[in-house]
Design an enzyme around this catalytic site. Structure first.
Site, PDB file in Angstrom:
ATOM      1  N   HIS A  69      -3.361  -5.407   1.773  1.00  0.00           N
ATOM      2  CA  HIS A  69      -2.720  -5.597   3.090  1.00  0.00           C
ATOM      3  C   HIS A  69      -2.714  -7.066   3.505  1.00  0.00           C
ATOM      4  O   HIS A  69      -3.582  -7.484   4.280  1.00  0.00           O
ATOM      5  CB  HIS A  69      -3.484  -4.790   4.153  1.00  0.00           C
ATOM      6  CG  HIS A  69      -3.257  -3.326   4.067  1.00  0.00           C
ATOM      7  ND1 HIS A  69      -2.320  -2.670   4.838  1.00  0.00           N
ATOM      8  CD2 HIS A  69      -3.839  -2.380   3.299  1.00  0.00           C
ATOM      9  CE1 HIS A  69      -2.337  -1.377   4.554  1.00  0.00           C
ATOM     10  NE2 HIS A  69      -3.251  -1.172   3.622  1.00  0.00           N
ATOM     11  N   GLU A  76      -0.955  -8.481   5.594  1.00  0.00           N
ATOM     12  CA  GLU A  76      -0.691  -8.622   7.041  1.00  0.00           C
ATOM     13  C   GLU A  76      -1.987  -8.588   7.856  1.00  0.00           C
ATOM     14  O   GLU A  76      -1.981  -8.901   9.034  1.00  0.00           O
ATOM     15  CB  GLU A  76       0.292  -7.528   7.503  1.00  0.00           C
ATOM     16  CG  GLU A  76      -0.258  -6.124   7.660  1.00  0.00           C
ATOM     17  CD  GLU A  76      -0.496  -5.376   6.343  1.00  0.00           C
ATOM     18  OE1 GLU A  76      -0.344  -5.970   5.264  1.00  0.00           O
ATOM     19  OE2 GLU A  76      -0.846  -4.179   6.424  1.00  0.00           O
ATOM     20  N   CYS A 132       0.815  -1.212   0.000  1.00  0.00           N
ATOM     21  CA  CYS A 132       0.000   0.000   0.000  1.00  0.00           C
ATOM     22  C   CYS A 132       0.863   1.283   0.000  1.00  0.00           C
ATOM     23  O   CYS A 132       1.476   1.580  -1.005  1.00  0.00           O
ATOM     24  CB  CYS A 132      -0.976  -0.073   1.166  1.00  0.00           C
ATOM     25  SG  CYS A 132      -2.472   0.850   0.868  1.00  0.00           S
TER      26      CYS A 132
HETATM   27  N1  GLN Z   1      -3.726   6.322   0.949  1.00  0.00           N
HETATM   28  C1  GLN Z   1      -2.452   6.055   1.559  1.00  0.00           C
HETATM   29  C2  GLN Z   1      -1.340   6.869   0.900  1.00  0.00           C
HETATM   30  O1  GLN Z   1      -1.558   7.471  -0.101  1.00  0.00           O
HETATM   31  C3  GLN Z   1      -2.107   4.576   1.478  1.00  0.00           C
HETATM   32  C4  GLN Z   1      -3.131   3.798   2.258  1.00  0.00           C
HETATM   33  C5  GLN Z   1      -2.583   2.575   2.918  1.00  0.00           C
HETATM   34  O2  GLN Z   1      -1.377   2.376   3.040  1.00  0.00           O
HETATM   35  N2  GLN Z   1      -3.475   1.782   3.450  1.00  0.00           N
HETATM   36  O3  GLN Z   1      -0.264   6.917   1.401  1.00  0.00           O
END
Ligand code: GLN
Length: 194
Positions: free
Chosen positions: A169, A171, A79
């Protein structure tokens, strides 16, 4: 084996719990001196990429991590971690580690309604659970990048040399398949090519 877990912000404890479950040692990376430890791999967790990028620079950890990844240190980026690795961020001049030739779109599913769960195919792993939280997706991947997961026509998983980057995610779900794949890479890293 010793895995570095970037522990500045975001969902790092959840990754540590997976490593505990798999019986793998790790070092929390909170400050520059933590990078003196010899690492076999590094996890860049989800969270907020702008904050993480800022802290990496302020704490003077940025160059060291970038160089280690460029030198072939295996990395699992989830992410926000994927955003840190991306060479480009859509509609944004900000650049972070820039080691992965993709363009990411941040908050690609919208800010408020952008969290969802699905089960979908990941190359070589079959169907795995995928939890998305205000996730990015890959708007463009260069031809040398291997696309490993696509959900609703959007690229949500890529691999490139020593780098695994995913929008979701792992995890937070029961399956440890993604972490196991990463740990295999850490056991026998490919030598970085110039
Ligand atoms: N929206 C977040 C970002 O732009 C990422 C979201 C996440 O890691 N769950 O950094």
């Amino acid at each position: 084996m010793n895995i570095g877990v970037l522990a500045l912000q975001g969902a790092f404890i959840e990754h540590e719990k997976v490593l505990d479950k798999l019986g793998v040692d790790y070092t929390e990376l909170r400050q520059k001196s933590d990078l003196d430890t010899k690492l076999d791999g590094i996890i860049l967790p989800g969270g907020e990429s702008t904050v993480q990028g800022k802290l990496l620079r302020e704490l003077d950890m940025f160059e060291n991590i970038k160089e280690q990844i460029e030198d072939g240190l295996p990395v699992l980026a989830t992410c926000a971690g994927m955003i840190l690795l991306a060479k480009d961020i859509e509609d944004d001049d900000t650049k972070h580690l820039s080691t992965l030739p993709i363009t990411v779109k941040r908050n690609a599913y919208g800010r408020q309604l952008g969290s969802f769960y699905t089960e979908s195919d990941y190359e070589g792993l079959g169907e795995i659970p995928m939890t998305f939280i205000r996730a990015p997706f890959v708007a463009e991947a260069k031809p040398e990048v291997d696309v490993t997961a696509v959900v609703n026509d959007n690229i949500v998983g890529v691999e490139y040399k020593n780098q695994i980057a995913i929008s979701f995610h792992p995890e937070l779900d029961e399956s440890t398949k993604i972490h196991e794949r990463f740990l295999k890479m850490c056991e026998s890293p490919t030598v970085a090519q110039a």
